[in-house]
Design an enzyme around this catalytic site. Structure first.
Site, PDB file in Angstrom:
ATOM      1  N   ARG A  64       0.950  -1.092   0.035  1.00 28.96           N
ATOM      2  CA  ARG A  64      -0.004   0.002   0.131  1.00 28.96           C
ATOM      3  C   ARG A  64       1.080   1.293   0.055  1.00 28.96           C
ATOM      4  O   ARG A  64       2.123   1.336   0.616  1.00 28.96           O
ATOM      5  CB  ARG A  64      -1.026   0.108   1.277  1.00 28.96           C
ATOM      6  CG  ARG A  64      -2.272  -1.098   1.215  1.00 28.96           C
ATOM      7  CD  ARG A  64      -3.188  -0.568  -0.065  1.00 28.96           C
ATOM      8  NE  ARG A  64      -4.419  -1.365   0.131  1.00 28.96           N
ATOM      9  CZ  ARG A  64      -4.397  -2.503  -0.674  1.00 28.96           C
ATOM     10  NH1 ARG A  64      -3.349  -2.837  -1.477  1.00 28.96           N
ATOM     11  NH2 ARG A  64      -5.588  -3.247  -0.602  1.00 28.96           N
ATOM     12  N   HIS A  89      -1.412   0.922  -9.384  1.00 24.58           N
ATOM     13  CA  HIS A  89      -2.174  -0.087  -8.704  1.00 24.58           C
ATOM     14  C   HIS A  89      -2.668  -1.132  -9.577  1.00 24.58           C
ATOM     15  O   HIS A  89      -4.036  -1.234  -9.408  1.00 24.58           O
ATOM     16  CB  HIS A  89      -2.901   0.660  -8.115  1.00 24.58           C
ATOM     17  CG  HIS A  89      -3.460  -0.072  -6.401  1.00 24.58           C
ATOM     18  ND1 HIS A  89      -3.850   0.510  -5.287  1.00 24.58           N
ATOM     19  CD2 HIS A  89      -3.407  -1.512  -6.219  1.00 24.58           C
ATOM     20  CE1 HIS A  89      -4.023  -0.446  -4.265  1.00 24.58           C
ATOM     21  NE2 HIS A  89      -3.924  -1.437  -4.929  1.00 24.58           N
ATOM     22  N   GLU A 101      -2.546   8.550  -3.647  1.00 18.61           N
ATOM     23  CA  GLU A 101      -2.984   7.849  -4.725  1.00 18.61           C
ATOM     24  C   GLU A 101      -4.399   8.111  -4.965  1.00 18.61           C
ATOM     25  O   GLU A 101      -5.255   8.055  -3.939  1.00 18.61           O
ATOM     26  CB  GLU A 101      -2.844   6.147  -4.369  1.00 18.61           C
ATOM     27  CG  GLU A 101      -3.345   5.208  -5.532  1.00 18.61           C
ATOM     28  CD  GLU A 101      -3.000   3.743  -5.088  1.00 18.61           C
ATOM     29  OE1 GLU A 101      -4.060   3.044  -5.022  1.00 18.61           O
ATOM     30  OE2 GLU A 101      -1.885   3.495  -4.500  1.00 18.61           O
TER      31      GLU A 101
END
Length: 318
Positions: free
Chosen positions: A234, A281, A262
């Site tokens: 993450r 991602h 993000e």
């Protein structure tokens, strides 16, 4: 008087999922504005995938009968702690994650990032756009020492995929020390000793209070000159400001499938930082996702219908 038939909410059509028990009424909901039925009749909620937390959490407050909330992600950080979310549920609701669904795909991307970064593929792609032929010598994964930080299902799968590449020693780190089939797993407390030895550091940890900012200034400063940091965990596991300082100096390299913030906004210095490869991602969002997700959901619902404990429970509401 017949027994009530309870609802199960799915983000994909029930007809596409083999092995679903016939004891439920299946409702299709993938985050649309309108609910497919009364949320109060739902006992098993499979949360939509790749939707904002506000969308995923919206029906929960009205799901007064729900017993299981099943995510299609390995991490649950997007749900836990969000306002109006799990805290609105009655006690005893099980939150289950999608262990195994993303393992192969994320491990595959981790190796892709390692190989692409070491062999200079991003620069070659840019050179192709400019019609430049830039030959030379590049790093190989062969003989490189690797440190896998986060040795769960994904970390273990990463090591599986490292084996054919003839890399050097692989060190493994998890929250606590243990022995795995391939050897010793170190505790997080051992990182200061392990980081200076690794040519490649791969992050696969979940985002928790213990791992938030784990790869900060001290962590990064202990990595050897020229080492590669790969993050498929993450974004907030890495301190972005500290990483920028290291890559812009040229001391470290990075390959990031996740960032903080993000999505990475336009104009952010990470986009053009020296020796940084960024993917948006996509570790779990591959062709491997959907069939594995559907098989996992069918197994979970079969257990639930039979009165057996569901698997992969990571939290029970209080």
């Amino acid at each position: 008087m017949t027994a009530k038939t309870w609802d199960v909410w799915l983000p994909f059509p029930a007809a596409e999922v083999e092995g679903l028990p016939d004891s439920f009424r299946y409702r299709l909901w993938d985050g649309e504005d309108d609910f497919p039925a009364d949320p109060a009749d739902c006992v098993f909620y499979v949360a939509p995938y790749m939707k904002a937390p506000a969308v995923t959490l919206r029906p929960l407050a009205a799901m007064s009968a729900v017993q299981v909330v099943q995510t299609l992600t390995a991490g649950i950080d997007d749900l836990v702690g969000e306002p109006g979310g799990l805290g609105a549920l009655r006690p005893g609701v099980r939150l289950c994650n999608a262990v195994g669904v993303h393992t192969a795909s994320t491990a595959e991307l981790a190796l892709t990032l390692v190989l692409a970064s070491l062999r200079g593929i991003p620069g070659m792609v840019r050179g192709q756009d400019r019609e430049e032929w830039s030959s030379g010598f590049y790093d190989a994964l062969a003989d490189k020492s690797v440190l896998v930080v986060g040795y769960g299902a994904i970390g273990s799968a990463v090591e599986d995929r490292l084996e054919p590449f003839e890399c050097g020693p692989v060190a493994r780190v998890a929250r606590s020390a243990r022995t795995a089939p391939r050897g010793r797993v170190h505790a997080l407390a051992d990182l200061p000793e392990l980081l200076p030895r690794a040519d490649v550091v791969i992050l696969t940890v979940p985002l928790t209070e213990c791992t938030r900012g784990l790869a900060g200034a001290e962590f990064l400063s202990r990595m050897k000159d020229g080492a590669l940091l790969v993050n498929v965990a993450r974004g907030p596991v890495v301190d972005t400001k500290s990483l920028l300082a290291e890559v812009e100096s040229g001391r470290l390299r990075a390959a990031l499938d996740v960032t903080d913030p993000e999505p990475l906004p336009a104009g952010h210095p990470l986009w053009h930082a020296r020796n940084v490869l960024i993917t948006p991602h996509v570790g779990g969002s591959s062709s491997a996702f959907e069939p594995r997700a559907k098989r996992m959901v069918a197994r979970q619902l079969a257990r639930f219908a039979a009165g057996q404990p569901v698997e992969h429970t990571v939290l029970i509401t209080e």
